[in-house]
Design an enzyme around this catalytic site. Structure first.
Site, PDB file in Angstrom:
ATOM      1  CG  HIS A   1      -0.226  -0.089   2.520  1.00 30.84           C
ATOM      2  ND1 HIS A   1       0.272  -1.269   3.014  1.00 30.84           N
ATOM      3  CD2 HIS A   1       0.110   0.860   3.431  1.00 30.84           C
ATOM      4  CE1 HIS A   1       0.862  -1.046   4.178  1.00 30.84           C
ATOM      5  NE2 HIS A   1       0.774   0.242   4.448  1.00 30.84           N
TER       6      HIS A   1
ATOM      7  CB  CYS B   1       7.535  -0.623   0.442  1.00 30.76           C
ATOM      8  SG  CYS B   1       9.233  -0.376   0.992  1.00 30.76           S
ATOM      9  N   GLY B   2       6.822   2.094   1.162  1.00 33.92           N
ATOM     10  CA  GLY B   2       6.816   3.477   1.615  1.00 33.92           C
ATOM     11  C   GLY B   2       8.196   4.110   1.524  1.00 33.92           C
TER      12      GLY B   2
ATOM     13  N   GLY C   1      12.099  -1.691   3.591  1.00 34.31           N
ATOM     14  CA  GLY C   1      11.564  -3.022   3.899  1.00 34.31           C
ATOM     15  C   GLY C   1      11.630  -3.930   2.682  1.00 34.31           C
TER      16      GLY C   1
ATOM     17  CG  HIS D   1      30.774  -0.581 -10.324  1.00 33.39           C
ATOM     18  ND1 HIS D   1      31.607   0.223  -9.577  1.00 33.39           N
ATOM     19  CD2 HIS D   1      30.927  -0.196 -11.619  1.00 33.39           C
ATOM     20  CE1 HIS D   1      32.255   1.072 -10.387  1.00 33.39           C
ATOM     21  NE2 HIS D   1      31.846   0.838 -11.630  1.00 33.39           N
TER      22      HIS D   1
ATOM     23  NE  ARG E   1      37.139  -1.718 -10.034  1.00 30.30           N
ATOM     24  CZ  ARG E   1      36.879  -1.167 -11.221  1.00 30.30           C
ATOM     25  NH1 ARG E   1      37.285  -1.773 -12.328  1.00 30.30           N
ATOM     26  NH2 ARG E   1      36.209  -0.036 -11.306  1.00 30.30           N
TER      27      ARG E   1
HETATM   28  C1  RB5 Z   1       3.931   0.532   5.207  1.00 27.85           C
HETATM   29  O1  RB5 Z   1       3.220   1.438   5.989  1.00 27.85           O
HETATM   30  C2  RB5 Z   1       5.426   0.801   5.266  1.00 27.85           C
HETATM   31  O2  RB5 Z   1       5.929   0.482   6.513  1.00 27.85           O
HETATM   32  C3  RB5 Z   1       6.132   0.022   4.171  1.00 27.85           C
HETATM   33  O3  RB5 Z   1       5.579   0.376   2.945  1.00 27.85           O
HETATM   34  C4  RB5 Z   1       7.624   0.263   3.994  1.00 27.85           C
HETATM   35  O4  RB5 Z   1       7.919   1.626   4.054  1.00 27.85           O
HETATM   36  C5  RB5 Z   1       8.552  -0.536   4.742  1.00 27.85           C
HETATM   37  O5  RB5 Z   1       9.773  -0.385   4.582  1.00 27.85           O
END
Ligand code: RB5
Length: 160
Positions: free
Chosen positions: A14, A71-72, A76, A104, A139
């Site tokens: 999301h 993601c946000g 993550g 690289h 390398r």
């Molecule tokens: C979701 O709210 C958020 O935590 C996720 O999208 C992300 O940013 C995690 O790294």
């Protein structure tokens, strides 16, 4: 000579859903073959590891040359995707890292944070990422081999 379209898989929770929709459209307009592995709808309860996993498994299986996870923050997604051996995922919010990471480090999954980067910069970053090619410099190959050995040793240690 007709060049075959590069296959790209995209995924987002999301936190990255809206940017994923825009980036997918942008890449299709550039001639890339884009497969969207979700989310299909903006669902505040969904979890980024599910989409990171789908993209990482697809790249690992050779179904796509490159993957993009949003993601946000991008953090993550990159943590989750990097758990998959053979997947070299990183967050890049600048143009230099987006191409140098491929040249690289043979980065094959780009992670972006929708809450960090604007749409136009994100488009530039994905374009540079997808146009870049691994340099295969001695390398760089040596360093990648060291990463491959780390993955192998960790997996062996886990089954013992
Ligand atoms: C979701 O709210 C958020 O935590 C996720 O999208 C992300 O940013 C995690 O790294």
């Amino acid at each position: 000579m007709v060049r075959e379209a590069m296959k790209v898989v995209v995924g987002a929770d999301h936190g990255g859903f809206r940017l994923k929709e825009k980036i997918s459209l942008f890449l299709r307009s550039k001639g890339y073959e884009v497969t969207d592995l979700g989310a299909r709808h903006e669902n505040p309860s969904d979890d980024y590891p599910d989409f990171a996993r789908a993209v990482a498994e697809s790249v690992r299986a050779g179904e796509a040359a490159r993957g993009i996870i949003i993601c946000g923050s991008g953090v993550g997604a990159s943590i989750a995707a990097s758990k998959f051996p053979g997947v070299r995922a990183a967050v890049c919010h600048d143009s230099y890292s987006a191409h140098q990471g491929v040249e690289h480090d043979d980065m094959n999954v780009l992670c972006l944070g929708e809450r960090v980067v604007g749409e136009e910069l994100a488009k530039e970053i994905v374009a540079l990422f997808l146009e870049a090619r691994f340099s295969a410099g001695e390398r760089h190959v040596r360093r990648l081999e060291k990463i491959r050995r780390i993955e192998e040793e960790i997996m062996e240690a886990d089954v013992l």
